[in-house]
Scaffold this motif. Structure first.
Motif, PDB file in Angstrom:
ATOM      1  N   ASN A  43       0.821  -1.212   0.000  1.00  0.00           N
ATOM      2  CA  ASN A  43       0.000   0.000   0.000  1.00  0.00           C
ATOM      3  C   ASN A  43       0.854   1.259   0.000  1.00  0.00           C
ATOM      4  O   ASN A  43       2.019   1.242   0.392  1.00  0.00           O
ATOM      5  N   SER A  44       0.238   2.344  -0.434  1.00  0.00           N
ATOM      6  CA  SER A  44       0.898   3.655  -0.407  1.00  0.00           C
ATOM      7  C   SER A  44       0.289   4.481   0.717  1.00  0.00           C
ATOM      8  O   SER A  44      -0.921   4.704   0.744  1.00  0.00           O
ATOM      9  N   TYR A  45       1.123   4.924   1.650  1.00  0.00           N
ATOM     10  CA  TYR A  45       0.651   5.700   2.791  1.00  0.00           C
ATOM     11  C   TYR A  45       1.247   7.100   2.783  1.00  0.00           C
ATOM     12  O   TYR A  45       2.370   7.314   2.300  1.00  0.00           O
ATOM     13  N   ASP A  46       0.498   8.024   3.337  1.00  0.00           N
ATOM     14  CA  ASP A  46       0.993   9.393   3.455  1.00  0.00           C
ATOM     15  C   ASP A  46       1.866   9.558   4.686  1.00  0.00           C
ATOM     16  O   ASP A  46       2.833  10.324   4.674  1.00  0.00           O
ATOM     17  N   ILE A  47       1.509   8.840   5.770  1.00  0.00           N
ATOM     18  CA  ILE A  47       2.237   8.953   7.038  1.00  0.00           C
ATOM     19  C   ILE A  47       2.192   7.612   7.757  1.00  0.00           C
ATOM     20  O   ILE A  47       1.189   6.889   7.678  1.00  0.00           O
ATOM     21  N   ALA A  48       3.273   7.284   8.472  1.00  0.00           N
ATOM     22  CA  ALA A  48       3.292   6.106   9.332  1.00  0.00           C
ATOM     23  C   ALA A  48       3.324   6.556  10.790  1.00  0.00           C
ATOM     24  O   ALA A  48       4.128   7.414  11.155  1.00  0.00           O
ATOM     25  N   VAL A  49       2.425   5.992  11.589  1.00  0.00           N
ATOM     26  CA  VAL A  49       2.385   6.275  13.030  1.00  0.00           C
ATOM     27  C   VAL A  49       2.880   5.012  13.727  1.00  0.00           C
ATOM     28  O   VAL A  49       2.217   3.973  13.688  1.00  0.00           O
ATOM     29  N   LEU A  50       4.048   5.079  14.349  1.00  0.00           N
ATOM     30  CA  LEU A  50       4.710   3.888  14.866  1.00  0.00           C
ATOM     31  C   LEU A  50       4.838   3.886  16.378  1.00  0.00           C
ATOM     32  O   LEU A  50       5.391   4.823  16.965  1.00  0.00           O
ATOM     33  N   ASP A  51       4.346   2.806  16.988  1.00  0.00           N
ATOM     34  CA  ASP A  51       4.674   2.538  18.388  1.00  0.00           C
ATOM     35  C   ASP A  51       6.050   1.874  18.371  1.00  0.00           C
ATOM     36  O   ASP A  51       6.303   0.965  17.577  1.00  0.00           O
ATOM     37  N   ARG A  52       6.949   2.276  19.217  1.00  0.00           N
ATOM     38  CA  ARG A  52       8.311   1.754  19.166  1.00  0.00           C
ATOM     39  C   ARG A  52       8.405   0.334  19.701  1.00  0.00           C
ATOM     40  O   ARG A  52       9.197  -0.470  19.217  1.00  0.00           O
TER      41      ARG A  52
END
Length: 226
Positions: A43-52
């Protein structure tokens, strides 16, 4: 806007996803690192929100892979650790922003919008084209000075079309950018949403159909209603 939420706490992840959807932001969930990498591959995403701190490849490893890919995708890191050293290490890995748990969903939305604006090379947050004025932060649309009330999905579709600045956007891209991973690729949701959006905006029709290709904002040439 479409974002990837990587968070191993199911209740928190689902609450964030549902909250973002209410703000016309499509969001996919990954509860572990392996799933996150699979979604990033397809998929193409604009932003990734990552829990470390997640099972499998960590949020840090995923951030490193995103940076190494050269996609330029902004990364917002979520963490329960609020020490400056922890934040500094995240920024060194390539994070563009940081949010400490617990957090207010409204702040997350504002940060995502800011990251998206920054990625768009400081493009003005209020966009105007062919008499249309779209404010993504206030989620307001005006046509020739007339306020147009839109549903969340209609707004999301219009935002993608306006960002294309008159270029053609395929149905597949609209489905990818304004819906989430659960959307049926064979659905007629795009056609139905565009048709309803066109009617909301009123005549003369502002959204043109390019047969067999997709849709675009009509800047003054031939307009079609299907």
């Amino acid at each position: 806007m479409r974002v990837l939420i990587v968070e191993d706490e199911p209740m928190l992840a689902e609450a964030v996803r549902d909250g973002l959807r209410r703000e016309a932001i499509a969001a996919d969930l990954a509860l572990d690192g392996d799933t996150a990498l699979e979604l990033l591959d397809v998929n193409s995403y604009d932003i990734a929100v990552l829990d470390r701190d997640i099972p499998g490849p960590s949020g840090d490893e995923i951030a490193e892979r995103i940076v190494a890919s050269g996609s330029g995708m902004p990364i917002l890191m979520l963490t329960a650790a609020d020490r400056i050293d922890d934040k500094a290490s995240g920024f060194r890995l390539g994070a563009d922003d940081y949010l400490t748990k617990p957090f207010d969903l409204r702040e997350l939305v504002l940060r995502l919008r800011a990251l998206a604006r920054r990625r768009a090379h400081a493009r003005p947050p209020v966009r105007e084209i062919a008499g249309l004025r779209l404010d993504p932060f206030r989620r307001e649309v005006f046509r020739d000075g007339r306020y147009v009330a839109l549903t969340r999905k209609q707004f999301a579709v219009l935002e993608v079309l306006v960002a294309a600045e008159g270029g053609v956007v395929s149905s597949e891209e609209l489905l990818e950018r304004a819906w989430d991973a659960n959307a049926d690729p064979f659905t007629n949701a795009v056609r139905i949403t565009v048709s309803a959006l066109r009617k909301r905006l009123g005549e003369p029709w502002l959204i043109a159909t390019v047969p067999g290709v997709g849709y675009r904002i009509d800047t003054g040439t031939d307009r079609t209603d299907e």
